[in-house]
Design a protein around this motif. Structure first.
Motif, mmCIF file in Angstrom:
data_model
loop_
_atom_site.group_PDB
_atom_site.id
_atom_site.type_symbol
_atom_site.label_atom_id
_atom_site.label_comp_id
_atom_site.label_asym_id
_atom_site.label_seq_id
_atom_site.Cartn_x
_atom_site.Cartn_y
_atom_site.Cartn_z
ATOM 1 N N PHE A 264 1.127 -6.982 5.030
ATOM 2 C CA PHE A 264 1.127 -5.686 4.349
ATOM 3 C C PHE A 264 2.499 -5.035 4.458
ATOM 4 O O PHE A 264 3.168 -5.124 5.501
ATOM 5 C CB PHE A 264 0.126 -4.726 5.010
ATOM 6 C CG PHE A 264 -1.291 -4.859 4.546
ATOM 7 C CD1 PHE A 264 -1.863 -3.883 3.748
ATOM 8 C CD2 PHE A 264 -2.061 -5.948 4.915
ATOM 9 C CE1 PHE A 264 -3.179 -3.983 3.330
ATOM 10 C CE2 PHE A 264 -3.372 -6.062 4.513
ATOM 11 C CZ PHE A 264 -3.944 -5.079 3.710
ATOM 12 N N LEU B 93 0.843 -1.194 0.000
ATOM 13 C CA LEU B 93 0.000 0.000 0.000
ATOM 14 C C LEU B 93 0.878 1.244 0.000
ATOM 15 O O LEU B 93 1.723 1.421 0.881
ATOM 16 C CB LEU B 93 -0.901 -0.007 1.237
ATOM 17 C CG LEU B 93 -1.976 1.074 1.345
ATOM 18 C CD1 LEU B 93 -2.970 0.964 0.197
ATOM 19 C CD2 LEU B 93 -2.694 0.947 2.692
ATOM 20 N N TYR C 195 -8.816 0.108 -0.001
ATOM 21 C CA TYR C 195 -7.801 -0.842 -0.451
ATOM 22 C C TYR C 195 -7.431 -1.828 0.656
ATOM 23 O O TYR C 195 -7.143 -3.006 0.382
ATOM 24 C CB TYR C 195 -6.555 -0.099 -0.946
ATOM 25 C CG TYR C 195 -6.721 0.482 -2.334
ATOM 26 C CD1 TYR C 195 -7.362 -0.237 -3.337
ATOM 27 C CD2 TYR C 195 -6.217 1.740 -2.637
ATOM 28 C CE1 TYR C 195 -7.508 0.296 -4.606
ATOM 29 C CE2 TYR C 195 -6.352 2.285 -3.913
ATOM 30 C CZ TYR C 195 -7.000 1.556 -4.894
ATOM 31 O OH TYR C 195 -7.142 2.076 -6.142
ATOM 32 N N ILE C 196 -7.412 -1.369 1.883
ATOM 33 C CA ILE C 196 -7.129 -2.291 2.991
ATOM 34 C C ILE C 196 -8.189 -3.393 3.028
ATOM 35 O O ILE C 196 -7.875 -4.584 3.127
ATOM 36 C CB ILE C 196 -7.075 -1.528 4.334
ATOM 37 C CG1 ILE C 196 -5.813 -0.664 4.395
ATOM 38 C CG2 ILE C 196 -7.095 -2.516 5.508
ATOM 39 C CD1 ILE C 196 -5.753 0.233 5.608
ATOM 40 N N ARG C 197 -9.459 -3.003 2.923
ATOM 41 C CA ARG C 197 -10.541 -4.007 2.927
ATOM 42 C C ARG C 197 -10.429 -4.945 1.724
ATOM 43 O O ARG C 197 -10.630 -6.161 1.843
ATOM 44 C CB ARG C 197 -11.901 -3.304 2.931
ATOM 45 C CG ARG C 197 -12.232 -2.566 4.220
ATOM 46 C CD ARG C 197 -13.693 -2.148 4.255
ATOM 47 N NE ARG C 197 -14.019 -1.219 3.174
ATOM 48 C CZ ARG C 197 -13.929 0.105 3.271
ATOM 49 N NH1 ARG C 197 -13.525 0.664 4.409
ATOM 50 N NH2 ARG C 197 -14.261 0.879 2.255
ATOM 51 N N LEU D 291 -1.669 2.187 10.838
ATOM 52 C CA LEU D 291 -2.835 1.507 10.264
ATOM 53 C C LEU D 291 -3.024 0.115 10.853
ATOM 54 O O LEU D 291 -3.963 -0.586 10.497
ATOM 55 C CB LEU D 291 -2.669 1.374 8.744
ATOM 56 C CG LEU D 291 -2.441 2.656 7.949
ATOM 57 C CD1 LEU D 291 -2.162 2.319 6.486
ATOM 58 C CD2 LEU D 291 -3.643 3.573 8.066
ATOM 59 N N ASP E 176 -6.282 -1.687 12.112
ATOM 60 C CA ASP E 176 -7.286 -2.065 11.128
ATOM 61 C C ASP E 176 -6.880 -3.285 10.310
ATOM 62 O O ASP E 176 -7.641 -3.712 9.435
ATOM 63 C CB ASP E 176 -7.542 -0.895 10.163
ATOM 64 C CG ASP E 176 -8.041 0.352 10.883
ATOM 65 O OD1 ASP E 176 -8.830 0.196 11.833
ATOM 66 O OD2 ASP E 176 -7.628 1.460 10.500
ATOM 67 N N ILE E 177 -5.700 -3.814 10.576
ATOM 68 C CA ILE E 177 -5.163 -4.883 9.735
ATOM 69 C C ILE E 177 -4.802 -6.082 10.608
ATOM 70 O O ILE E 177 -3.878 -5.988 11.433
ATOM 71 C CB ILE E 177 -3.925 -4.390 8.961
ATOM 72 C CG1 ILE E 177 -4.297 -3.171 8.104
ATOM 73 C CG2 ILE E 177 -3.356 -5.499 8.091
ATOM 74 C CD1 ILE E 177 -3.125 -2.538 7.383
ATOM 75 N N ARG F 175 -7.631 4.695 0.875
ATOM 76 C CA ARG F 175 -6.722 3.803 1.616
ATOM 77 C C ARG F 175 -7.507 2.725 2.350
ATOM 78 O O ARG F 175 -7.151 1.541 2.312
ATOM 79 C CB ARG F 175 -5.877 4.625 2.582
ATOM 80 C CG ARG F 175 -4.775 3.825 3.274
ATOM 81 C CD ARG F 175 -4.003 4.710 4.235
ATOM 82 N NE ARG F 175 -3.425 5.852 3.549
ATOM 83 C CZ ARG F 175 -3.749 7.114 3.777
ATOM 84 N NH1 ARG F 175 -4.693 7.399 4.698
ATOM 85 N NH2 ARG F 175 -3.177 8.104 3.120
ATOM 86 N N GLN F 176 -8.573 3.112 3.053
ATOM 87 C CA GLN F 176 -9.377 2.131 3.776
ATOM 88 C C GLN F 176 -10.054 1.148 2.823
ATOM 89 O O GLN F 176 -10.177 -0.044 3.123
ATOM 90 C CB GLN F 176 -10.432 2.850 4.628
ATOM 91 C CG GLN F 176 -9.844 3.575 5.833
ATOM 92 C CD GLN F 176 -9.122 2.638 6.782
ATOM 93 O OE1 GLN F 176 -9.585 1.528 7.049
ATOM 94 N NE2 GLN F 176 -7.970 3.073 7.268
ATOM 95 N N VAL G 187 2.230 -6.180 9.591
ATOM 96 C CA VAL G 187 2.413 -4.955 8.803
ATOM 97 C C VAL G 187 3.828 -4.432 9.031
ATOM 98 O O VAL G 187 4.306 -4.392 10.169
ATOM 99 C CB VAL G 187 1.405 -3.856 9.204
ATOM 100 C CG1 VAL G 187 1.579 -2.620 8.322
ATOM 101 C CG2 VAL G 187 -0.021 -4.374 9.119
ATOM 102 N N VAL H 181 3.535 -1.064 4.040
ATOM 103 C CA VAL H 181 2.978 0.272 3.865
ATOM 104 C C VAL H 181 4.128 1.216 3.525
ATOM 105 O O VAL H 181 5.046 1.415 4.334
ATOM 106 C CB VAL H 181 2.241 0.742 5.134
ATOM 107 C CG1 VAL H 181 1.701 2.154 4.940
ATOM 108 C CG2 VAL H 181 1.100 -0.217 5.475
#
Length: 356
Positions: free
Chosen positions: A126, A72, A114-116, A139, A142-143, A111-112, A147, A128
């Motif tokens: 991930f 991301l 794409y995370i989903r 982030l 949320d993941i 961004r959110q 990360v 980032v």
């Protein structure tokens, strides 16, 4: 008559050749611990002999992983993004892993989304990618997979963030100039709002203080990351301190502009004034007159290091905190050859050849 179609080699074929069950062959190929070393070797030898290529989806179902990483970024077309992406992609490819790349373009809603989306694709982790080596919101909450942050520091100290060592890179540049006998070293850089600009000033000042040297013109000249600013700043420098004998610049664009103005004003580079840039952006560093000595951020290695830390997290040994990767100095004609050990290049003022 020759056969024009060949049937794909299956796991059963490998098991049959190795003299083991399909379950044992699968465990051996997926490197699971409950297989004897001799049996594993026999299975691997059979797979090699048959040129067996395991089905990625099947391996994912067995291991619980998809062998896919979500990457991301906020600035896909940025000067620093592409080398980091190349380093990460090469490291992932070496491990036969795939990458799904998403560019949020600095937009929080995108961004959110794409995370989903990446989580729905069941990525294993991930990376980032930041755009300024600066601090950014975490982030991670949320993941639900590991990360790693690269070229941007997460605000959460429990996360792992890999950065270029801007302070250390500035020290390399300053120590090089001091070793060449330069005593009136000035600094022209980008906006004060950039952490990279401030960190480079910190590194430069530390070296000058260690050698009892002042910063020429007393303060760094903050401005834009542009050749235009470099040209303007060079006029300011020479007006404020005509005896400047070296300029450390915050990037190669600024350094190219400084060099243009110095040459226009009759100063010889590096004889009268040595110049060091930053970033090793070859479009500027090698085309500058003369070619620039500069600091290379090792961005591809930074991307590869991010992948290695993500692999460690996937294996259950995550890293935490901020990790700074060393930079390297690339010496070209704008500073001339390094002085021999124990010697310093004579200062232009030592022979009283002072320019007005």
């Amino acid at each position: 008559m020759a056969r024009h179609r060949t049937q794909a080699v299956t796991l059963s074929d490998v098991a049959r050749l190795a003299g083991v069950s399909v379950a044992t062959a699968s465990k051996a190929l997926n490197d699971r611990g409950e297989v004897a070393p001799a049996t594993r070797e026999r299975v691997l030898r059979a797979a090699s002999e048959l040129s067996f290529q395991p089905n990625a989806l099947a391996r994912g179902l067995i291991s619980g992983r998809t062998r896919t990483i979500g990457l991301l970024t906020d600035e896909l077309g940025g000067r620093f993004s592409m080398p980091i992406l190349l380093g990460a992609e090469n490291a992932l490819g070496n491990e036969q892993m795939s990458v799904l790349l998403c560019d949020a373009r600095g937009d929080a809603i995108r961004r959110q989304h794409y995370i989903r989306t990446l989580l729905a694709r069941r990525v294993d982790g991930f990376i980032v990618l930041g755009d300024s080596n600066d601090i950014r919101p975490s982030l991670t909450r949320d993941i639900p997979v590991p990360v790693v942050y690269v070229y941007g520091e997460s605000a959460d100290p429990d996360d792992v963030s890999l950065l270029a060592d801007d302070e250390g890179g500035a020290r390399l540049a300053a120590e090089h100039l001091v070793a060449l006998g330069r005593r009136r070293i000035a600094h022209v850089t980008g906006p004060h709002s950039y952490r990279a600009a401030r960190d480079r000033v910190t590194g430069l000042r530390a070296v000058l203080e260690e050698h009892g040297l002042p910063l020429a013109s007393r303060e760094p000249l903050y401005g834009e990351w542009s050749q235009r600013w470099g040209r303007h700043a060079a006029h300011m420098l020479l007006s404020a301190d005509p005896d400047v004998d070296a300029v450390f610049c915050g990037n190669d664009q600024i350094a190219t502009g400084v060099a243009q103005t110095l040459l226009d004003l009759g100063r010889r580079i590096p004889d009268d004034v040595a110049i060091v840039g930053y970033d090793n952006w070859e479009d500027f560093a090698t085309d500058c007159r003369p070619p620039l000595t500069t600091v290379d951020l090792n961005l591809e290695q930074l991307g590869a290091s991010a992948v290695m830390h993500l692999f460690s997290a996937l294996d259950g040994t995550p890293s935490h905190g901020v990790l700074r990767q060393p930079c390297r100095l690339v010496v070209r004609e704008s500073t001339g050859p390094s002085a021999p050990p124990g010697q310093r290049r004579p200062h232009p003022l030592d022979s009283q050849q002072r320019r007005p």
